[in-house]
Design a protein around this motif. Structure first.
Motif, short mmCIF file in Angstrom:
data_model
loop_
_atom_site.label_atom_id
_atom_site.label_comp_id
_atom_site.label_asym_id
_atom_site.label_seq_id
_atom_site.Cartn_x
_atom_site.Cartn_y
_atom_site.Cartn_z
N LEU A 89 12.04 -3.79 11.71
CA LEU A 89 12.44 -2.49 11.18
C LEU A 89 13.93 -2.29 11.37
N PHE A 101 14.42 5.39 9.47
CA PHE A 101 13.86 4.04 9.42
C PHE A 101 13.57 3.58 8.00
N GLY A 102 13.70 2.26 7.79
CA GLY A 102 13.13 1.63 6.62
C GLY A 102 11.66 1.36 6.86
N LYS A 103 10.97 0.83 5.82
CA LYS A 103 9.54 0.59 5.95
C LYS A 103 9.23 -0.74 6.62
N GLY A 104 10.23 -1.58 6.78
CA GLY A 104 10.04 -2.82 7.51
C GLY A 104 9.80 -4.04 6.64
N GLN B 37 4.26 7.49 12.52
CA GLN B 37 4.31 6.36 11.61
C GLN B 37 3.01 6.33 10.81
N GLY B 40 2.13 1.71 6.35
CA GLY B 40 3.06 1.19 5.34
C GLY B 40 4.35 1.95 5.23
N MET B 41 4.58 2.87 6.16
CA MET B 41 5.78 3.69 6.06
C MET B 41 6.65 3.48 7.30
N GLY B 42 7.89 3.87 7.18
CA GLY B 42 8.76 3.85 8.35
C GLY B 42 8.46 5.04 9.24
#
Lengths: 111, 113
Positions: A89, A101-104, B37, B40-42
């Protein structure tokens, strides 16, 4: 509004390969950028933190770069190992507290 | 070296119930955070605190409350649980703000049915 995008969403590589994970952000006015690792069912582990004034940080086989002007960061993993399999991440901080944050990227390294 | 400890690890609630998610850290960090969280999401920030007695809202604070009476503890309270609050909740801490990495707990997996 700051948005963080990570590409690819998933990546599979054979053991020993060098690889690059990408992170982009829409607002270049960031305080720092952090890369985290998340194992299934676990919390996040901080890998590298790059301050806005820095260009890169290194830890062992990991190297993270930051290009604030273009809104991009990369995480380079050298000589990948099965133990590197996890979700990575990327997160940016604007004011030094809250992280966006990004979704990874979910990485799978096969032996 | 415990770091950030969250309890419980798993919980199932009925709609309308309330509960408190516990978070404690033993690193003497000033800053503490709550994130959620979704699959599938940040992670999204719910609340954060820069020291005992000081809290502030993050991106998604509705339906939650926090308090920070000590440096070590930062509980998150859910009032009138709703299905939309089904998520994994992470607590984190850092020594200071932006120049120090955040340390995370292992999370609380919460289902609202």
């Amino acid at each position: 509004k700051q948005e963080v995008t990570q590409i690819p969403a998933a990546l599979s590589v054979p053991e020993g390969e060098n690889l690059v994970l990408n992170c982009s952000f829409t607002d270049s006015a960031i305080y720092n950028l952090q890369w985290f690792r998340q194992d299934p069912g676990k919390g996040l582990t901080s890998l590298l933190l790059i301050q806005s004034s820095q260009r890169e940080q290194t830890s062992g086989r990991l190297n993270a770069s930051l290009d604030k002007s273009s809104g991009r960061s990369t995480l380079y993993i050298a000589a990948s190992q099965p133990g590197d399999s996890a979700t990575y991440l990327c997160a940016v901080s604007k004011a030094g507290t809250a992280l966006i944050f990004g979704k990874g990227t979910t990485l799978s390294v096969s032996s | 070296n415990a770091g950030v400890t969250q309890t419980p690890k798993f919980r199932i609630l009925k709609i309308g119930q309330s509960m408190t998610l516990q978070c404690t850290q033993d690193m003497n960090h000033n800053y503490m955070y709550w994130y959620r969280q979704d699959p599938g999401m940040g992670l999204k920030l719910i609340y954060y605190s820069v020291g005992a007695g000081i809290t502030d809202k993050g991106e998604v604070p509705n339906g939650y409350n926090v308090s920070r009476s000590t440096t070590e503890d930062f509980p998150l309270r859910l009032e009138l649980a709703a299905p939309s609050q089904t998520s994994v909740y992470f607590c984190a801490s850092s020594r200071t703000g932006g120049d120090q990495p955040q340390h995370f707990g292992d999370g609380t997996r919460l289902s609202i049915l």
